[in-house]
Scaffold this active site. Structure first.
Site, PDB file in Angstrom:
ATOM      1  CG  ASN A  61      -0.341  -0.165   2.594  1.00 30.39           C
ATOM      2  OD1 ASN A  61       0.527  -1.044   2.624  1.00 30.39           O
ATOM      3  ND2 ASN A  61      -1.087   0.365   3.607  1.00 30.39           N
ATOM      4  CD  GLU A  74      -5.052  -5.868  -1.439  1.00 25.72           C
ATOM      5  OE1 GLU A  74      -4.862  -4.872  -1.256  1.00 25.72           O
ATOM      6  OE2 GLU A  74      -5.886  -6.482  -0.477  1.00 25.72           O
ATOM      7  CB  CYS A 112     -10.838  -2.481   0.100  1.00 24.33           C
ATOM      8  SG  CYS A 112     -10.287  -1.742  -1.783  1.00 24.33           S
TER       9      CYS A 112
HETATM   10  N1  THU Z   1      -5.194  -1.567   2.420  1.00 29.21           N
HETATM   11  C1  THU Z   1      -4.583  -2.431   1.707  1.00 29.21           C
HETATM   12  O1  THU Z   1      -3.480  -2.292   1.227  1.00 29.21           O
HETATM   13  N2  THU Z   1      -5.089  -3.556   1.185  1.00 29.21           N
HETATM   14  C2  THU Z   1      -6.311  -4.106   1.950  1.00 29.21           C
HETATM   15  O2  THU Z   1      -6.921  -5.113   1.389  1.00 29.21           O
HETATM   16  C3  THU Z   1      -6.974  -3.458   2.766  1.00 29.21           C
HETATM   17  C4  THU Z   1      -6.588  -2.042   3.097  1.00 29.21           C
HETATM   18  C5  THU Z   1      -4.463  -0.353   2.978  1.00 29.21           C
HETATM   19  C6  THU Z   1      -5.159   0.885   2.485  1.00 29.21           C
HETATM   20  C7  THU Z   1      -4.587   1.679   3.649  1.00 29.21           C
HETATM   21  O3  THU Z   1      -3.245   2.035   3.102  1.00 29.21           O
HETATM   22  C8  THU Z   1      -4.497   1.035   4.661  1.00 29.21           C
HETATM   23  O4  THU Z   1      -4.471  -0.371   4.441  1.00 29.21           O
HETATM   24  C9  THU Z   1      -5.302   1.158   5.787  1.00 29.21           C
HETATM   25  O5  THU Z   1      -6.483   1.006   5.375  1.00 29.21           O
END
Ligand code: THU
Length: 157
Positions: A61, A74, A112
């Site tokens: 992320n 993802e 998400c």
């Molecule tokens: N996030 C992801 O990278 N993948 C997920 O499946 C859920 C959430 C990230 C987005 C944000 O940077 C942090 O996790 C908190 O939501």
């Protein structure tokens, strides 16, 4: 009126039960969390995608001070995989996360809605179910496809 039921089957693995090549993919997803840029949420997510050309592409992320401009692990992984290897098909994806305490989460997290939709596009291009591995410290969920995570998806117009 007829009732319709959509069933999502999940296999729950003990980490030690994972096949060798899945362990490798899981390790790649875990180590990708080290490269998250998450100064706002402090929640570090890593994703690793195995392609049919044998490559593993990872993403993490990447947050932004303008919050909605950031992106999840993802989508980082799937957009980069297809940008780098446009001919390759997705085979499987693993997702791992570390919580604000820096430890890997006990229970798996799940992509998400936006990531499910983005991943579904590449699953459709691959023509096969892309196996999804959601990695927790105590257990790992295996799903047969991205579609199983996104019932009644929007797929065409
Ligand atoms: N996030 C992801 O990278 N993948 C997920 O499946 C859920 C959430 C990230 C987005 C944000 O940077 C942090 O996790 C908190 O939501």
């Amino acid at each position: 009126m007829k009732a319709k039921e959509i069933i999502c089957k999940i296999n729950v693995f003990e980490p030690a039960e994972l096949p060798e090549e899945v362990r490798l993919l899981v390790e790649e997803a875990r180590s990708a969390t080290e490269r998250s840029y998450a100064p706002y949420s402090h929640f570090c997510v890593g994703a690793a995608i195995r392609l049919d050309n044998g490559e593993i592409v990872v993403g993490s992320n990447q947050e932004n001070v303008a919050y909605p401009s950031g992106t999840c692990a993802e989508r980082s992984a799937c957009f980069y995989a297809h940008a780098r290897y446009p001919e390759a098909k997705f085979v499987e994806i693993a997702v791992a996360a570390r919580g604000i305490d820096g430890e890997f989460v006990e229970d798996p997290i799940s992509p998400c809605g936006a990531c499910r939709q983005a991943l579904l596009e590449y699953e459709m291009l691959s023509g096969n179910g892309v196996t999804v591995w959601l990695v927790g410290r105590g257990k790992v969920y295996q799903l047969p496809s991205v579609a199983s995570l996104l019932p009644l998806a929007f797929t065409d117009f």
